[in-house]
Design a protein around this motif. Structure first.
Motif, PDB file in Angstrom:
ATOM      1  N   PRO A  13      -0.237 -14.870 -12.258  1.00  0.00           N
ATOM      2  CA  PRO A  13      -0.161 -13.729 -11.344  1.00  0.00           C
ATOM      3  C   PRO A  13       1.097 -12.899 -11.535  1.00  0.00           C
ATOM      4  N   VAL A  14       0.952 -11.611 -11.359  1.00  0.00           N
ATOM      5  CA  VAL A  14       2.067 -10.690 -11.494  1.00  0.00           C
ATOM      6  C   VAL A  14       3.071 -10.947 -10.379  1.00  0.00           C
ATOM      7  N   PRO A  15       4.372 -10.915 -10.690  1.00  0.00           N
ATOM      8  CA  PRO A  15       5.361 -11.215  -9.656  1.00  0.00           C
ATOM      9  C   PRO A  15       5.610 -10.060  -8.691  1.00  0.00           C
ATOM     10  N   VAL A  16       4.626  -9.208  -8.492  1.00  0.00           N
ATOM     11  CA  VAL A  16       4.716  -8.128  -7.519  1.00  0.00           C
ATOM     12  C   VAL A  16       3.620  -8.363  -6.485  1.00  0.00           C
ATOM     13  N   THR A  17       3.989  -8.501  -5.241  1.00  0.00           N
ATOM     14  CA  THR A  17       3.042  -8.853  -4.192  1.00  0.00           C
ATOM     15  C   THR A  17       2.475  -7.610  -3.519  1.00  0.00           C
ATOM     16  N   VAL A  18       1.395  -7.805  -2.792  1.00  0.00           N
ATOM     17  CA  VAL A  18       0.780  -6.698  -2.074  1.00  0.00           C
ATOM     18  C   VAL A  18       1.756  -6.064  -1.079  1.00  0.00           C
ATOM     19  N   PRO A  19       2.507  -6.839  -0.297  1.00  0.00           N
ATOM     20  CA  PRO A  19       3.480  -6.197   0.599  1.00  0.00           C
ATOM     21  C   PRO A  19       4.506  -5.345  -0.146  1.00  0.00           C
ATOM     22  N   GLU A  20       4.940  -5.817  -1.329  1.00  0.00           N
ATOM     23  CA  GLU A  20       5.891  -5.031  -2.116  1.00  0.00           C
ATOM     24  C   GLU A  20       5.278  -3.719  -2.580  1.00  0.00           C
ATOM     25  N   ILE A  21       3.999  -3.756  -2.957  1.00  0.00           N
ATOM     26  CA  ILE A  21       3.304  -2.535  -3.369  1.00  0.00           C
ATOM     27  C   ILE A  21       3.286  -1.531  -2.224  1.00  0.00           C
ATOM     28  N   GLN A  22       3.011  -2.015  -1.030  1.00  0.00           N
ATOM     29  CA  GLN A  22       2.968  -1.124   0.132  1.00  0.00           C
ATOM     30  C   GLN A  22       4.349  -0.542   0.432  1.00  0.00           C
ATOM     31  N   LEU A  23       5.381  -1.319   0.200  1.00  0.00           N
ATOM     32  CA  LEU A  23       6.740  -0.856   0.483  1.00  0.00           C
ATOM     33  C   LEU A  23       7.233   0.154  -0.549  1.00  0.00           C
ATOM     34  N   THR A  24       6.848  -0.032  -1.811  1.00  0.00           N
ATOM     35  CA  THR A  24       7.368   0.831  -2.872  1.00  0.00           C
ATOM     36  C   THR A  24       6.553   2.100  -3.075  1.00  0.00           C
ATOM     37  N   ALA A  25       5.320   2.144  -2.576  1.00  0.00           N
ATOM     38  CA  ALA A  25       4.466   3.317  -2.769  1.00  0.00           C
ATOM     39  C   ALA A  25       5.091   4.545  -2.123  1.00  0.00           C
ATOM     40  N   ARG A  26       5.092   5.638  -2.856  1.00  0.00           N
ATOM     41  CA  ARG A  26       5.626   6.900  -2.357  1.00  0.00           C
ATOM     42  C   ARG A  26       4.509   7.932  -2.251  1.00  0.00           C
ATOM     43  N   SER A  27       4.650   8.825  -1.310  1.00  0.00           N
ATOM     44  CA  SER A  27       3.654   9.882  -1.128  1.00  0.00           C
ATOM     45  C   SER A  27       3.815  10.949  -2.194  1.00  0.00           C
ATOM     46  N   SER A  28       2.754  11.694  -2.442  1.00  0.00           N
ATOM     47  CA  SER A  28       2.825  12.841  -3.342  1.00  0.00           C
ATOM     48  C   SER A  28       3.453  14.007  -2.584  1.00  0.00           C
TER      49      SER A  28
ATOM     50  N   VAL B  54      -2.869   4.331   1.855  1.00  0.00           N
ATOM     51  CA  VAL B  54      -3.249   3.915   3.204  1.00  0.00           C
ATOM     52  C   VAL B  54      -3.124   2.403   3.328  1.00  0.00           C
ATOM     53  N   ASP B  55      -3.756   1.684   2.420  1.00  0.00           N
ATOM     54  CA  ASP B  55      -3.630   0.234   2.391  1.00  0.00           C
ATOM     55  C   ASP B  55      -4.051  -0.278   1.022  1.00  0.00           C
ATOM     56  N   VAL B  56      -3.792  -1.558   0.802  1.00  0.00           N
ATOM     57  CA  VAL B  56      -4.108  -2.185  -0.482  1.00  0.00           C
ATOM     58  C   VAL B  56      -4.600  -3.595  -0.216  1.00  0.00           C
ATOM     59  N   ALA B  57      -5.596  -4.014  -0.982  1.00  0.00           N
ATOM     60  CA  ALA B  57      -6.126  -5.374  -0.869  1.00  0.00           C
ATOM     61  C   ALA B  57      -6.258  -5.964  -2.256  1.00  0.00           C
ATOM     62  N   GLU B  58      -5.883  -7.212  -2.400  1.00  0.00           N
ATOM     63  CA  GLU B  58      -6.041  -7.901  -3.680  1.00  0.00           C
ATOM     64  C   GLU B  58      -7.390  -8.602  -3.664  1.00  0.00           C
ATOM     65  N   THR B  59      -8.280  -8.188  -4.575  1.00  0.00           N
ATOM     66  CA  THR B  59      -9.626  -8.764  -4.610  1.00  0.00           C
ATOM     67  C   THR B  59      -9.667 -10.041  -5.428  1.00  0.00           C
ATOM     68  N   THR B  60      -9.019 -10.040  -6.590  1.00  0.00           N
ATOM     69  CA  THR B  60      -8.855 -11.240  -7.418  1.00  0.00           C
ATOM     70  C   THR B  60      -7.505 -11.105  -8.102  1.00  0.00           C
ATOM     71  N   ASN B  61      -7.139 -12.112  -8.870  1.00  0.00           N
ATOM     72  CA  ASN B  61      -5.866 -12.069  -9.577  1.00  0.00           C
ATOM     73  C   ASN B  61      -5.748 -10.796 -10.411  1.00  0.00           C
ATOM     74  N   ARG B  62      -4.713  -9.984 -10.144  1.00  0.00           N
ATOM     75  CA  ARG B  62      -4.401  -8.744 -10.846  1.00  0.00           C
ATOM     76  C   ARG B  62      -5.308  -7.585 -10.452  1.00  0.00           C
ATOM     77  N   MET B  63      -6.378  -7.814  -9.714  1.00  0.00           N
ATOM     78  CA  MET B  63      -7.263  -6.724  -9.333  1.00  0.00           C
ATOM     79  C   MET B  63      -7.008  -6.309  -7.888  1.00  0.00           C
ATOM     80  N   LEU B  64      -6.866  -5.001  -7.687  1.00  0.00           N
ATOM     81  CA  LEU B  64      -6.552  -4.465  -6.377  1.00  0.00           C
ATOM     82  C   LEU B  64      -7.534  -3.367  -5.995  1.00  0.00           C
ATOM     83  N   ASP B  65      -7.701  -3.186  -4.699  1.00  0.00           N
ATOM     84  CA  ASP B  65      -8.365  -2.005  -4.162  1.00  0.00           C
ATOM     85  C   ASP B  65      -7.311  -1.212  -3.404  1.00  0.00           C
TER      86      ASP B  65
END
Length: 358
Positions: free
Chosen positions: A39-54, A61-72
């Motif tokens: 698994p990538v050492p970047v977690t879903v909470p970190e993705i939400q924290l680092t995401a910047r708006s255009s 809006v939100d992010v969900a991990e469906t399987t290892n390395r795959m996100l929605d």
């Protein structure tokens, strides 16, 4: 390709129907697994924290991990005033900046399990490749362009704005993007990749057009575009106006092909004649006779048209001295098995353009 070979290709297509009144994208069932690195050492909470708006306020809006390395990812688009689902396959090493490859689905927008994730082996093929794959869902019949008017059925379509201005800042900040991008698409999206590259100079280092048709403003091109849009009950006049409107020519990559210089280009098509994957035990067929018949009829007719488009684009780019790689198969239909091969074949070109060493 010699003149003899070119004539032979046209003779091979002679018995195929050129009608594009109905666009039929065929569904295939291929197993997609997520085997590969840890698994990538970047977690879903970190993705939400680092995401910047255009700049226009579009945001994650939100992010969900469906399987290892795959996100929605669910991304709000200010331009369309809606939330778009974007499927992502993360690069293996999340601690290192990675280029991004945008993969566009066909005319149904990737719904009904007719998406790169469900229909190809991208999870396995890219398991060891340091690149992030981004696959937006939606845009049925839209040509992934900005429509001039909201459509009564398809709604507000501002896909060029979303894909070139709103989504990249979100993806790059949330997923440690390197700033190097490529884009590839099938069928309808095989046209859109050229249009998006023209609309956003410098955004993409490489593009792939698999069974697409770059020419959109001549009579055949307009007929093809109209068939795709009306297949999903949209009105092409809400996209580029009536057939005489200059917007059709303005959006025609064939006419503006000189502006593609400097982009690594990969174009592919079959002829529509039955090929090695058009059989009962072929990808996604699994012995289903109706599926195979659809692939050999509507899939054959569509591919015959895109083959003609590919030949015309090849000659156009050669005249302009714009480098491009063409894979023109002597057989093969409009179907996912061939598009998976095209992605495999185009990856080395993309990797070089993106500066990826694997």
């Amino acid at each position: 390709m010699t003149g003899t070979h070119t004539r032979a290709r046209y003779r091979l297509r002679a018995g195929l129907t050129r009608s594009c009144a109905v666009l039929a994208l065929l569904w295939f069932q291929t197993a997609v697994t997520a085997a590969g690195p840890a698994p990538v050492p970047v977690t879903v909470p970190e993705i939400q924290l680092t995401a910047r708006s255009s700049p226009d306020g579009s945001h994650l809006v939100d992010v969900a991990e469906t399987t290892n390395r795959m996100l929605d990812l669910r991304v709000y688009s200010t331009a369309m005033n809606s939330v778009i689902t974007v499927k992502v396959l993360r690069a293996p090493d999340g601690s290192t900046p990675a280029p991004v490859l945008y993969l566009l689905n066909g005319a149904n927008g990737g719904l009904d399990r007719s998406s790169w994730f469900e229909q190809t082996d991208i999870a396995d093929f890219f398991a060891d490749k340091q690149v992030t794959l981004v696959i937006p869902l939606g845009g049925r019949g839209s040509y992934f362009t900005d429509w001039r008017a909201d459509d009564p059925v398809l709604g507000r379509q501002r896909w060029t704005t979303f894909l070139t201005r709103e989504l990249p800042p979100v993806v790059n900040s949330a997923l440690n993007g390197s700033g190097a991008n490529a884009i590839a698409g099938i069928s309808m999206a095989g046209t859109s990749t050229f249009q998006l590259a023209l609309a956003a100079p410098g955004l993409y280092r490489a593009l792939g057009s698999y069974s697409g048709c770059a020419r959109t403003s001549d009579p055949q091109g307009q007929a093809f575009v109209t068939a795709v849009v009306t297949r999903w009950a949209g009105n092409p006049a809400n996209m580029w106006g009536p057939p005489t409107d200059p917007a059709w020519a303005a959006a025609d990559p064939y006419l503006h092909a000189d502006r593609l210089r400097g982009i690594a280009i990969f174009v592919s098509s079959g002829t529509g004649l039955p090929g090695p994957l058009d059989r009962l035990d072929g990808p996604g067929i699994d012995g289903d006779v109706p599926k195979l018949l659809a692939q050999l009829t509507s899939g054959a007719a569509l591919e015959a048209v895109t083959d003609q488009c590919a030949l015309a684009l090849r000659d156009r780019l050669a005249t302009l001295d714009v480098p491009a790689t063409f894979t023109l198969r002597p057989t093969g239909t409009h179907s996912w098995g061939y598009w998976q091969q095209d992605l495999h074949n185009s990856w080395p070109l993309f990797a070089r353009a993106l500066g990826s060493d694997r």
